[in-house]
Scaffold this active site. Structure first.
Site, PDB file in Angstrom:
ATOM      1  N   ARG A 192       1.272   1.275  10.534  1.00  0.00           N
ATOM      2  CA  ARG A 192       1.193   1.843   9.021  1.00  0.00           C
ATOM      3  C   ARG A 192       2.527   1.217   8.171  1.00  0.00           C
ATOM      4  O   ARG A 192       3.426   1.715   7.663  1.00  0.00           O
ATOM      5  CB  ARG A 192       0.539   3.259   9.003  1.00  0.00           C
ATOM      6  CG  ARG A 192       0.243   3.093   7.834  1.00  0.00           C
ATOM      7  CD  ARG A 192      -0.280   4.432   7.396  1.00  0.00           C
ATOM      8  NE  ARG A 192      -1.452   4.504   8.556  1.00  0.00           N
ATOM      9  CZ  ARG A 192      -2.726   4.935   8.331  1.00  0.00           C
ATOM     10  NH1 ARG A 192      -3.210   4.255   7.150  1.00  0.00           N
ATOM     11  NH2 ARG A 192      -3.426   4.807   9.251  1.00  0.00           N
ATOM     12  N   GLU A 231      -7.147  -0.841  14.253  1.00  0.00           N
ATOM     13  CA  GLU A 231      -7.724  -1.741  13.280  1.00  0.00           C
ATOM     14  C   GLU A 231      -6.623  -3.229  12.947  1.00  0.00           C
ATOM     15  O   GLU A 231      -5.811  -2.845  12.588  1.00  0.00           O
ATOM     16  CB  GLU A 231      -8.163  -0.711  12.590  1.00  0.00           C
ATOM     17  CG  GLU A 231      -9.080  -1.227  11.112  1.00  0.00           C
ATOM     18  CD  GLU A 231      -9.701  -0.675   9.840  1.00  0.00           C
ATOM     19  OE1 GLU A 231      -9.370   0.207   9.675  1.00  0.00           O
ATOM     20  OE2 GLU A 231      -9.285  -2.086   8.942  1.00  0.00           O
ATOM     21  N   SER A 262     -11.236  -5.242   8.364  1.00  0.00           N
ATOM     22  CA  SER A 262     -12.387  -4.407   8.540  1.00  0.00           C
ATOM     23  C   SER A 262     -13.433  -5.955   7.707  1.00  0.00           C
ATOM     24  O   SER A 262     -12.861  -6.675   6.900  1.00  0.00           O
ATOM     25  CB  SER A 262     -12.107  -4.143   7.563  1.00  0.00           C
ATOM     26  OG  SER A 262     -12.295  -2.548   8.279  1.00  0.00           O
ATOM     27  N   ARG A 322       0.276  -5.194  12.907  1.00  0.00           N
ATOM     28  CA  ARG A 322      -0.222  -4.525  13.922  1.00  0.00           C
ATOM     29  C   ARG A 322      -0.568  -5.657  14.905  1.00  0.00           C
ATOM     30  O   ARG A 322      -0.399  -5.422  16.484  1.00  0.00           O
ATOM     31  CB  ARG A 322      -1.853  -4.165  13.936  1.00  0.00           C
ATOM     32  CG  ARG A 322      -1.093  -3.249  13.006  1.00  0.00           C
ATOM     33  CD  ARG A 322      -3.248  -2.542  12.682  1.00  0.00           C
ATOM     34  NE  ARG A 322      -2.240  -1.372  11.861  1.00  0.00           N
ATOM     35  CZ  ARG A 322      -3.171  -0.149  11.381  1.00  0.00           C
ATOM     36  NH1 ARG A 322      -4.804  -0.535  11.130  1.00  0.00           N
ATOM     37  NH2 ARG A 322      -2.728   0.490  10.543  1.00  0.00           N
ATOM     38  N   ARG A 350       1.041  -1.329  -0.112  1.00  0.00           N
ATOM     39  CA  ARG A 350      -0.423   0.007  -0.093  1.00  0.00           C
ATOM     40  C   ARG A 350       0.484   1.277  -0.237  1.00  0.00           C
ATOM     41  O   ARG A 350       1.980   1.390   0.607  1.00  0.00           O
ATOM     42  CB  ARG A 350      -0.508  -0.560   1.259  1.00  0.00           C
ATOM     43  CG  ARG A 350      -1.629  -1.259   1.428  1.00  0.00           C
ATOM     44  CD  ARG A 350      -3.121  -1.315   2.472  1.00  0.00           C
ATOM     45  NE  ARG A 350      -3.848  -2.911   2.580  1.00  0.00           N
ATOM     46  CZ  ARG A 350      -5.120  -2.451   2.702  1.00  0.00           C
ATOM     47  NH1 ARG A 350      -4.999  -1.580   3.992  1.00  0.00           N
ATOM     48  NH2 ARG A 350      -5.767  -3.770   3.235  1.00  0.00           N
TER      49      ARG A 350
END
Length: 427
Positions: A278, A350, A353, A391, A263
RNA sequence: GGAGACUUCGCCUAGUCUGGUCUAUGGCGCCGCACUGCUAAUGCGGUUGGGGUCUUAAAGCCCCUCCCGGGUUCGAAUCCCGGAGUCUCCGCCA
């Protein structure tokens, strides 16, 4: 993309639904206008083609019977043909126009999604695991400090290789990533078929999942071959059935894939960037379910439970957040975020999702299933992360940290670490 | 990288040389009906998909669809050009 017939027949309903995602009524209505225009030109073209087909057959007969009027009619048709060509050019233009409008419209939010245009309106449904208020952030160090002190994390060399936003792990740090992935796959092996997917896919696949054309800058691509690096396993898992027609009894289908995720994170510079929160490149196990609208609720509940399982087994505090309509992603209609509590940074991060994407992606990707005889419909797609590093890696390290700087691992992971229960300083 | 073969309606397949009657053949699968106490077997019929139009709905009618995109032609599954993919052989390579 959304159903163009719905947009044509019930514009008010679509305007109202997309307004909840912050899309203006002008945007919606101009897309509808483009569809109407396309349809009217299509009718004209079809009428002309019908005439052409009919007369062309007659010409064939005239010619073979040696009729002298054949030549005249043949020339008349050549003329008709050029008129059709002009109209067809118009049609192509109108089709391109209506498609590009339609591709920019996000999926309709579920009526059950909470009202609100941003994350401040998200609803925390549940808080699970060890109570988060039991943790005093002052007692916890962030994972990057612990990991660097243990000698398993080396941000300087990662940056030397690839710049910021990349990680380099040593020894047990590296092994812990693989352990988590293996753990995540094993937990779901009975329900999902594992797929090892390519990490580079064609543009059409990206468009099918909704990542193109709107979000090109969020992904990496290879200019020489026009391939895109996948941002999640969802992309190849969804795209693999592009253009296919399922029989109804083939559904539901459930897949899982471990993949590297790439990403660019354009626009999120400086946000949660410390440590491994991130990254431009990370490892993840993704779950996808394909089903009919009739069973979507059960499938969604099952997927949510699967996504929660690792958090429970790793004894991590987490909460389930129902995303407000305006905070939903482009392709989704409902999303429950799972957020793990990180005491070292005192934040909820997070880690999954869990989303219902309805028939939005299959319609873009031309994926259908047969309903009864002679009828097809787009199936529903759901997806969510089963286990997202780094994470979860960071959460395990922060929660397991002890006064002496060593890290105690959750017992569920011990078998995956070759029996090792505690991470100790290396080198 | 080089040479060749191939891609047809869910799957397999005929048709492509020799353009029109292809409104695409046959099988499998699927659906319906008949027969049978049930199942199986058998027989008969149906079955590409997408879109438009009309309609309460269905039927009907029309357009598109033989990997994709161009072209030739009054007319293309069929001829020509470009691209993608699959396979075989050769070369290179972990």
């Amino acid at each position: 993309m959304i159903d163009s017939n719905l947009l044509l027949d019930q514009p008010d309903a679509v305007v109202a639904a997309l307004a909840r995602k912050g899309v203006s009524s002008e945007t919606v209505l101009s897309a509808r206008q483009a569809l109407i225009q396309r349809r009217s030109i299509l009718s004209e073209v079809e009428g002309l083609r019908a005439e052409m087909n009919r007369r062309s057959k007659q010409v064939g007969k005239l010619i073979s019977s040696g009729d002298p009027s054949a030549e005249q009619e043949r020339l008349a048709l050549a003329d008709l043909k050029s008129r059709i060509a002009e109209k067809e050019a118009e049609l192509r233009e109108a089709e391109k126009n209506s498609r590009s409008h339609l591709l920019m419209l996000p999926n309709l939010p579920s009526p059950e999604a909470p009202e609100g245009l941003d994350e401040s309106c998200n609803v925390i449904l549940r808080v699970e695991g060890p109570p988060a208020d039991r943790f005093n952030p002052a007692d916890y160090r962030p994972h990057w400090e612990i990991a660097a002190a243990l000698g398993i994390y080396d941000p300087e060399r990662a940056a030397k290789l690839s710049g910021s936003g990349f990680s380099l792990l040593y020894g047990d740090g590296a092994r812990l990533i693989r352990a988590l992935i293996q753990f995540g796959l094993d937990l779901n092996r009975d329900t999902y078929r594992e797929v090892l997917v390519p990490h580079m896919v064609r543009s059409e696949v990206f468009e099918g999942t909704g990542h193109l054309p709107k979000f090109a800058e969020d992904a990496y691509n290879t200019t020489l071959d026009d391939l895109w690096l996948v941002p999640t396993g969802e992309v190849p898992l969804t795209g693999m059935h592009r253009g296919e027609l399922f029989e109804a009894d083939e559904l539901p289908k459930r897949y899982m894939a471990y993949s590297v995720c790439f990403r660019r994170e354009a626009g999120s510079a400086g946000k949660d960037t410390r440590g491994l929160q991130r990254l431009h490149e990370f490892h993840k196990v993704e779950l996808v379910r394909i089903c009919t609208p009739e069973t979507v609720q059960d499938e969604f509940d099952g997927l949510l439970a699967d996504a929660e399982k690792p958090l429970q087994l790793l004894e991590l505090p987490y909460r389930v957040v129902d995303l407000a309509a305006g905070d939903l992603t482009f392709s989704s209609s409902r999303i429950f975020d799972l957020e793990v509590y990180s005491p070292g940074v005192d934040r909820w991060l997070e880690v999954s999702s869990v989303g219902n994407f309805t028939d939005f992606q299959p319609r873009r990707s031309n994926i259908r299933y047969r309903v009864g005889s002679g009828q097809t419909r787009a199936p529903y797609y759901l997806n969510g992360s089963a286990l997202a590093t780094p994470r979860m890696w960071a959460a395990v390290i922060e929660h397991g940290q002890r006064q002496d700087g060593t890290v105690e691992l959750p017992s569920a992971l011990v078998p995956y670490m070759g029996g090792k229960k505690v991470l100790e300083p290396e080198m």
